[in-house]
Design a protein around this motif. Structure first.
Motif: not given
Ligand code: GLN
Length: 267
Positions: A179, A199, A203-204, A207, A228, A232
């Motif tokens: 992430y 990620g 970064g997501l 996720i 996470f 975030q």
């Protein structure tokens, strides 16, 4: 060279708990040890390597090839994410839920060294069935070695996210997928595998995917517990709302008071 001499030269470079961890691999307990003990050539060479790597900011766990996680020591390598204390918290929370809900089938998705799944399996030996999955063969090989060393019955499976699994397979999925924003992978993170950290731009990437995919693989009222990153939470909350099939049971803070994980019920 005596341990005492090495210690005098190097005490500024390591914390007490790091020194303890280093000397543990020589079979001695620091600091309650015989400081006059003479180090053999192999030990001196190993200490030299550890020190020169420390001066280059290479993580100690990587120099030693192992890291503590909860009350066990796991093998790690340059192909696995190095276990972090915040993930210990997530694992303890997961254990609490397994106990409360009497869950039986657990997946540690993107297991790396296997520290989450193996720790859980060892907390409930014979009571839960744990799968460890990872897309990296190299990481999975480390996880398998850890199951052997730690006498765990957790089963390792090569899998790109959920690709190796069928629908309605798990009571609980716990995961610490990459992430970190691509642009933030720098400094000592460069010594860890990019595949375990990256990620994407925000970064997501993983996720969001997991929030959307997990319900298919969870049993009814199964749980998804995920870690996470810093700042975030809001975006994670939006993904959860958009998925429109979860009850948020709990948000988890790390030791520094930063929002770091979420407990979701498929419902
Ligand atoms: N906790 C790690 C860090 O912040 C990242 C782990 C991950 O990407 N899952 O450095």
């Amino acid at each position: 060279m005596r341990i005492k001499d090495w210690y005098k030269e190097n005490k500024e470079n390591f914390s007490l708990s790091e020194l303890n961890f280093i000397f543990e691999s020589f079979g001695v307990n620091f600091p309650c040890l015989d400081l006059n003990k003479i180090l053999n050539k192999k030990q001196v060479d190993k200490l030299k390597k550890i020190k020169s790597e420390r001066l280059k900011s290479i993580p100690l766990a990587l120099s030693l090839g192992k890291e503590k996680f909860l009350d066990r020591t796991f093998n790690v390598s340059s192909q696995t994410l190095l276990p972090r204390p915040e993930t210990e918290l997530l694992t303890e929370k997961t254990a609490q839920i397994i106990k409360e809900k009497k869950f039986k089938t657990v997946l540690d998705l993107g297991c790396g060294s296997g520290c989450i799944g193996i720790s859980l399996e060892r907390m409930f030996p014979g009571k839960i069935n744990v799968h460890l999955s990872d897309i990296s063969k190299e990481a999975l090989a480390v996880a398998v070695a850890n199951t052997v060393n730690l006498k765990s019955k957790a089963q390792a499976v090569l899998s790109d996210l959920f690709s190796a699994f069928g629908p309605d397979s798990f009571d609980l999925v716990v995961t610490n997928l990459p992430y970190v924003k691509s642009s933030q992978i720098k400094g000592s993170l460069l010594y860890e595998p990019k595949i375990a950290l990256d990620g994407g731009e925000d970064g997501l990437f993983f996720i969001e995917k997991i929030i959307n995919q997990a319900p298919r693989y969870l049993k009814e009222s199964g749980y998804l517990i995920m870690e996470f990153g810093f700042r975030q939470k809001k975006r994670v909350e939006n993904f959860i709302k958009t998925a429109n099939c979860y009850i948020i049971r709990e948000w988890i803070k790390d030791y520094a008071g930063i929002w770091r994980g979420v407990v979701l019920e498929n419902g």
